[in-house]
Design an enzyme around this catalytic site. Structure first.
Site, short mmCIF file in Angstrom:
data_model
loop_
_atom_site.label_atom_id
_atom_site.label_comp_id
_atom_site.label_asym_id
_atom_site.label_seq_id
_atom_site.Cartn_x
_atom_site.Cartn_y
_atom_site.Cartn_z
CG ASN A 290 3.74 3.68 -9.25
OD1 ASN A 290 4.60 2.87 -9.64
ND2 ASN A 290 4.01 4.65 -8.40
CD1 TRP A 291 1.13 -2.45 -11.14
CD2 TRP A 291 2.36 -3.78 -12.46
NE1 TRP A 291 0.27 -3.17 -11.92
CE2 TRP A 291 0.99 -3.99 -12.74
CE3 TRP A 291 3.32 -4.50 -13.17
CZ2 TRP A 291 0.57 -4.91 -13.71
CZ3 TRP A 291 2.90 -5.41 -14.13
CH2 TRP A 291 1.53 -5.61 -14.39
CE LYS A 292 3.59 3.19 -5.09
NZ LYS A 292 3.25 3.74 -3.80
CG HIS B 158 5.92 8.17 -6.78
ND1 HIS B 158 6.17 7.86 -5.46
CD2 HIS B 158 4.66 7.75 -7.04
CE1 HIS B 158 5.09 7.27 -4.95
NE2 HIS B 158 4.16 7.19 -5.89
CD GLU C 54 6.55 5.08 -3.10
OE1 GLU C 54 6.87 4.46 -4.13
OE2 GLU C 54 5.45 4.94 -2.53
CD GLU D 229 0.72 9.36 -6.38
OE1 GLU D 229 -0.04 8.47 -6.77
OE2 GLU D 229 1.92 9.16 -6.10
N GLY E 52 -0.22 4.34 0.38
CA GLY E 52 0.06 3.05 1.03
C GLY E 52 -0.41 2.98 2.47
CB SER F 154 -5.24 4.70 0.10
OG SER F 154 -4.05 4.55 0.84
N GLY G 127 -1.52 2.52 -6.71
CA GLY G 127 -0.40 1.68 -6.32
C GLY G 127 -0.88 0.27 -5.98
N GLY G 128 -0.95 -0.04 -4.70
CA GLY G 128 -1.25 -1.39 -4.21
C GLY G 128 -2.43 -2.07 -4.90
P1 13P Z 1 -1.17 3.35 -3.07
O1 13P Z 1 -2.33 3.27 -4.04
O2 13P Z 1 -0.59 2.01 -2.74
O3 13P Z 1 -1.54 4.17 -1.86
O4 13P Z 1 0.00 4.13 -3.82
C1 13P Z 1 -0.29 5.34 -4.43
C2 13P Z 1 0.87 5.74 -5.26
O5 13P Z 1 1.93 6.06 -4.75
C3 13P Z 1 0.73 5.70 -6.72
O6 13P Z 1 1.80 6.31 -7.35
#
Ligand code: 13P
Length: 250
Positions: free
Chosen positions: A10-12, A96, A98, A168, A174, A214, A235-236
Site C-alpha cells: 500500500n503505497w498510500k 483502510h 486512514e 491492521e 507507521g 510496520s 506500507g512504508g
Molecule cells: P506501515 O507498514 O507503514 O505501518 O503501514 C501499514 C498500512 O497501513 C498498510 O495498509
C-alpha cells in the site's frame, strides 16, 4: 488447509508515475522467480497505468487504494470499480483505517464499496482493526466484530472467498510498533470465527486474513511463519524495491 499468501504493498500518497516505473525496473528482476505468493502493488490512482504497463507480462498484480461505490455519476474526484478494472487492476484496498479516520468512511460505506468491487470482479482487501485506546480498554473484539459485520453482511460464501481481510491494528501503522505474531494470531482467529458464524467452517478456513502494521524486512519472516497469518499489507517498507522484495521472499 493451505491458503496461498498474499503480499500487498500500500503505497498510500507516495510516488509519481516516473517513480512508479523506476520502482518496477528494480523490483521485477528481484522477484521474477518468486511465484510462491501472490504479489499486489497498490499505487496512487494516477500511477495505476504506469504500474500496469510496468508489470505487463509479469505475475505482479496492481490494485487501487480506494473507490466509490457507484459505477459512474456526479461524484467529483472519485473513481469507480469499473474504471479501476478498465485500468488493469485486479484488487482494491477498502476501509483502510486512514480512510475511516480522515475521510469519514464507515462500516456502511465500506460495505457498499465491497459490493461494487465484487460485482466488478475485483478482489477487495478489506481493512479492519482497533485503535490503541480501544485495545487498552478491552474493546478489540467488539471493534473487530463490528468491522467484520461491515465486511460480511449481505454477502454469500462465494463472495467471501473472493475477498481478503487485512487486520491492521491502528497503533501498529507507521509507528514501528509491530503487533507480535501472538497478538496477530489471536485477532485473526477471532476474525475467522466471525467469518465461520456467517459463512460456515469451510469458507472461513479458506478466507485469507493478512496482517498490516510496520511489517519490515526484519520481522516479515516471524509474522509469515504464523499459520494464522495469510500475508501482509505493507506500507512504508514497500516503497523501496529492495526492502519490499525481502518481505515478499521472507
Ligand atoms: P506501515 O507498514 O507503514 O505501518 O503501514 C501499514 C498500512 O497501513 C498498510 O495498509
Amino acid at each position: 488447509m493451505s491458503r496461498k499468501k498474499l503480499i500487498a504493498a500500500n503505497w498510500k500518497m507516495h510516488k509519481t508515475p516516473a517513480e512508479t516505473r523506476a520502482f518496477f525496473a528494480t523490483f521485477l528482476p528481484l522477484v521474477n522467480q518468486h511465484t510462491r505468493d501472490e504479489i499486489v502493488v497498490c499505487p496512487a490512482a494516477v500511477c495505476i497505468s504506469a504500474a500496469v504497463e510496468s508489470t505487463a507480462g509479469s505475475h505482479i498484480r496492481v490494485g487501487a487504494q480506494n473507490m466509490h461505490h457507484e459505477n459512474q455519476g456526479a461524484f467529483t474526484g472519485e473513481i469507480s470499480a469499473d474504471m479501476i478494472v478498465a485500468s488493469g487492476c485486479t484488487h482494491v484496498i477498502l476501509g483502510h483505517s486512514e480512510r475511516r479516520q480522515y475521510f469519514g468512511e464507515t462500516d456502511e460505506s465500506v460495505n457498499k464499496k465491497i459490493k461494487s468491487a465484487l460485482e466488478a470482479g475485483l478482489t477487495p482487501i478489506v481493512c479492519v482493526g482497533e485503535l490503541l485506546e480501544e485495545r487498552e480498554n478491552g474493546k478489540t473484539e467488539g471493534v473487530l466484530r463490528r468491522h467484520c459485520q461491515g465486511a460480511f453482511s449481505g454477502f454469500n460464501t462465494e463472495h467471501v472467498l473472493n475477498m481478503a481481510i487485512a487486520y491492521e491494528p491502528v497503533w501498529a501503522i507507521g509507528t514501528g510498533k509491530t503487533a507480535t505474531p501472538q497478538i496477530v494470531a489471536e485477532a485473526h482467529a477471532f476474525i475467522r470465527k466471525e467469518a465461520e458464524a456467517e459463512f460456515g467452517k469451510e469458507a472461513a478456513n479458506k478466507l485469507r486474513i493478512l496482517y498490516g502494521g510496520s511489517v519490515k524486512p526484519e520481522n516479515a519472516a516471524a509474522l509469515m511463519e504464523e499459520p494464522e497469518i495469510d500475508g501482509a499489507l505493507v506500507g512504508g517498507a514497500s516503497l523501496d524495491p529492495a526492502s519490499f522484495a525481502v518481505i515478499v521472499k521472507y
